[in-house]
Design an enzyme around this catalytic site. Structure first.
Site, short mmCIF file in Angstrom:
data_model
loop_
_atom_site.label_atom_id
_atom_site.label_comp_id
_atom_site.label_asym_id
_atom_site.label_seq_id
_atom_site.Cartn_x
_atom_site.Cartn_y
_atom_site.Cartn_z
N ARG A 57 -2.75 8.19 7.46
CA ARG A 57 -1.33 7.92 7.19
C ARG A 57 -0.93 8.09 5.74
O ARG A 57 0.16 8.62 5.46
CB ARG A 57 -0.87 6.61 7.75
CG ARG A 57 -1.18 5.38 7.61
CD ARG A 57 -1.76 4.44 8.57
NE ARG A 57 -3.15 4.71 8.73
CZ ARG A 57 -3.71 4.90 9.90
NH1 ARG A 57 -3.02 4.79 10.99
NH2 ARG A 57 -4.98 5.16 9.98
N THR A 58 -1.77 7.70 4.80
CA THR A 58 -1.35 7.80 3.41
C THR A 58 -1.15 9.27 3.04
O THR A 58 -0.12 9.67 2.49
CB THR A 58 -2.38 7.13 2.48
OG1 THR A 58 -2.62 5.81 2.95
CG2 THR A 58 -1.90 7.09 1.05
N LYS A 86 -19.36 21.20 -8.47
CA LYS A 86 -20.08 22.03 -9.47
C LYS A 86 -20.17 21.31 -10.80
O LYS A 86 -20.50 21.90 -11.83
CB LYS A 86 -19.33 23.35 -9.66
CG LYS A 86 -19.21 24.21 -8.42
CD LYS A 86 -18.46 25.50 -8.74
CE LYS A 86 -18.19 26.32 -7.50
NZ LYS A 86 -17.25 27.43 -7.79
N ARG A 107 -6.35 10.19 -3.91
CA ARG A 107 -7.23 9.11 -3.42
C ARG A 107 -8.65 9.49 -3.77
O ARG A 107 -9.05 10.65 -3.64
CB ARG A 107 -7.09 8.96 -1.90
CG ARG A 107 -8.15 8.04 -1.32
CD ARG A 107 -7.91 7.72 0.14
NE ARG A 107 -6.78 6.81 0.30
CZ ARG A 107 -6.46 6.24 1.46
NH1 ARG A 107 -7.16 6.50 2.54
NH2 ARG A 107 -5.44 5.42 1.55
N HIS A 135 -4.16 -0.01 -4.22
CA HIS A 135 -3.45 0.91 -3.33
C HIS A 135 -1.96 0.55 -3.48
O HIS A 135 -1.37 -0.04 -2.58
CB HIS A 135 -3.96 0.70 -1.90
CG HIS A 135 -3.58 1.78 -0.93
ND1 HIS A 135 -2.59 2.71 -1.16
CD2 HIS A 135 -4.10 2.08 0.30
CE1 HIS A 135 -2.50 3.51 -0.12
NE2 HIS A 135 -3.40 3.16 0.77
C1 NCD Z 1 -6.25 1.39 3.94
C2 NCD Z 1 -7.01 2.05 2.83
O1 NCD Z 1 -7.41 3.22 2.92
O2 NCD Z 1 -7.20 1.37 1.84
N1 NCD Z 1 -5.58 2.24 4.78
C3 NCD Z 1 -4.40 2.81 4.38
O3 NCD Z 1 -4.29 3.43 3.37
N2 NCD Z 1 -3.34 2.64 5.18
C4 NCD Z 1 -7.02 0.33 4.63
C5 NCD Z 1 -8.30 0.67 5.32
O4 NCD Z 1 -8.81 1.79 5.26
O5 NCD Z 1 -8.83 -0.25 5.96
#
Ligand code: NCD
Length: 338
Positions: A57-58, A86, A107, A135
């Protein structure tokens, strides 16, 4: 803060006024997210969406949010397909990729990595999760959801009663959400986790310094009986030394409709950043809650698009031009008819 050209790395960058501004812009994005209207305000702009850890989703909602504003998305997923394998530094990668993009979302599995990347970047960088650290956009969409859910009950965020449940040690979403709640007043937090997976001390201290009431427990049912929000989280298996170690904690706090009916107040809203671990040995939020109108998990994911659109519009300084470049949609759309 001045949003224009700013990196979004930590939730601690924002004061209460900034949060109100983000939420007001997010509200104004609804006609676009619901496909009543389209806008071309970011036509020609490029988002570099760089995800070095699994994400559904992110990653996709950042991309959709940028597309909904009329911009284009270039995506990199996993280390394998990049020159980081590399030996290239994050600084060099940032220097290069920022020449190809107007804004970058990232990320990465290591705490502090996105800030390190931002130092080399010539364009704004938005943190999509750096290890167990933060986050920030998830915390914003969570709070935006809480605000909407409570608003429908005639309440505001001040005075909120919230239980956070699960892996509070490694869960970056709850770290950022706690930091975000520090700018509000009189919050009652119940932190429910196995002792080994407790919320980091520095976060508990800052909550108490903000004047909030913090209760720490490893009991689920008593902690969810007097809250507005029950926020469940997944055991963050990828942060453990082994799967076996994560297995020790999986399934410790399961919420299902029977428990909800017996212990929760009738209006308690159930949240989760997702993914919920639906395997039988975990099942922290049972599928039998899907029919519960207070299950807000899919409203959270929808709200994520609005909040991420708002951040792009603010950082790229087009928040007041979105409507100027808009028109009605001309295709059949299912979202609009619901
Ligand atoms: C979370 C994450 O990746 O930190 N998910 C998200 O971004 N919606 C939580 C998780 O992975 O449990």
């Amino acid at each position: 803060m001045n949003f224009t050209g700013a990196h979004i790395l930590s939730i601690q960058q924002f004061d209460r006024g900034d949060i109100q501004r983000i939420f007001a812009v997010a509200d104004s994005m609804e006609p676009y997210a619901l496909r009543h209207k389209v806008t071309r305000v970011l036509e020609g702009a490029i988002l570099g969406n760089m995800f070095f850890e699994p994400s559904t989703r992110t990653r996709v909602s950042f991309g959709s949010a940028f597309n909904l504003l009329g911009g284009n998305v270039r995506e990199t997923t996993g280390f394998e397909s990049t020159s980081i394998t590399k030996g290239e530094s994050l600084f060099d990668t940032a220097r290069v990729l920022s020449g190809y993009s107007d804004v970058i979302c990232m990320r990465h599995p290591h705490s502090g990595s996105v800030a390190e990347f931002a130092e080399g970047s010539r364009v704004p960088v938005i943190n999509g999760g750096d290890g167990a650290n933060e986050h920030p956009t998830q915390a914003l969409l969570d709070l935006y959801t809480i605000r909407k859910e409570l608003h429908s009950q005639g309440r505001g965020i001040d005075g909120l009663r919230i239980a956070m449940i699960g892996d509070l040690k490694h869960g970056r979403t709850v770290h950022s959400l706690c930091k975000l709640l520090c700018v509000f007043d009189k919050i009652q937090l119940t932190l429910v986790s196995p002792k080994e997976l407790a919320m980091p001390d520095y976060i508990i201290e800052s909550l108490r310094e903000a004047g909030h009431q913090v209760t720490i427990t490893d009991q689920l049912t008593s902690s969810i009986s007097h809250v507005d929000i029950a926020y469940s989280t997944r055991i963050q298996e990828e942060r453990f030394a082994s799967k076996e170690e994560a297995d020790l904690y999986r399934g410790r706090f399961r919420l299902n409709q029977t428990i909800y009916t017996e212990f929760c107040e009738p209006n308690t809203v159930i949240m989760h950043p997702l993914p919920r671990d639906s395997r039988p040995e975990a099942n922290e939020l049972d599928n039998d809650l899907n029919a519960n109108p207070n299950l807000a998990i899919f409203r959270q994911t929808d709200n994520g698009v609005l909040v991420r659109m708002a951040l792009f519009a603010l950082v790229l300084d087009v928040a007041d031009q979105v409507d100027k470049y808009s028109r009605d949609v001309n295709w059949y759309n299912s979202l609009r008819s619901k």
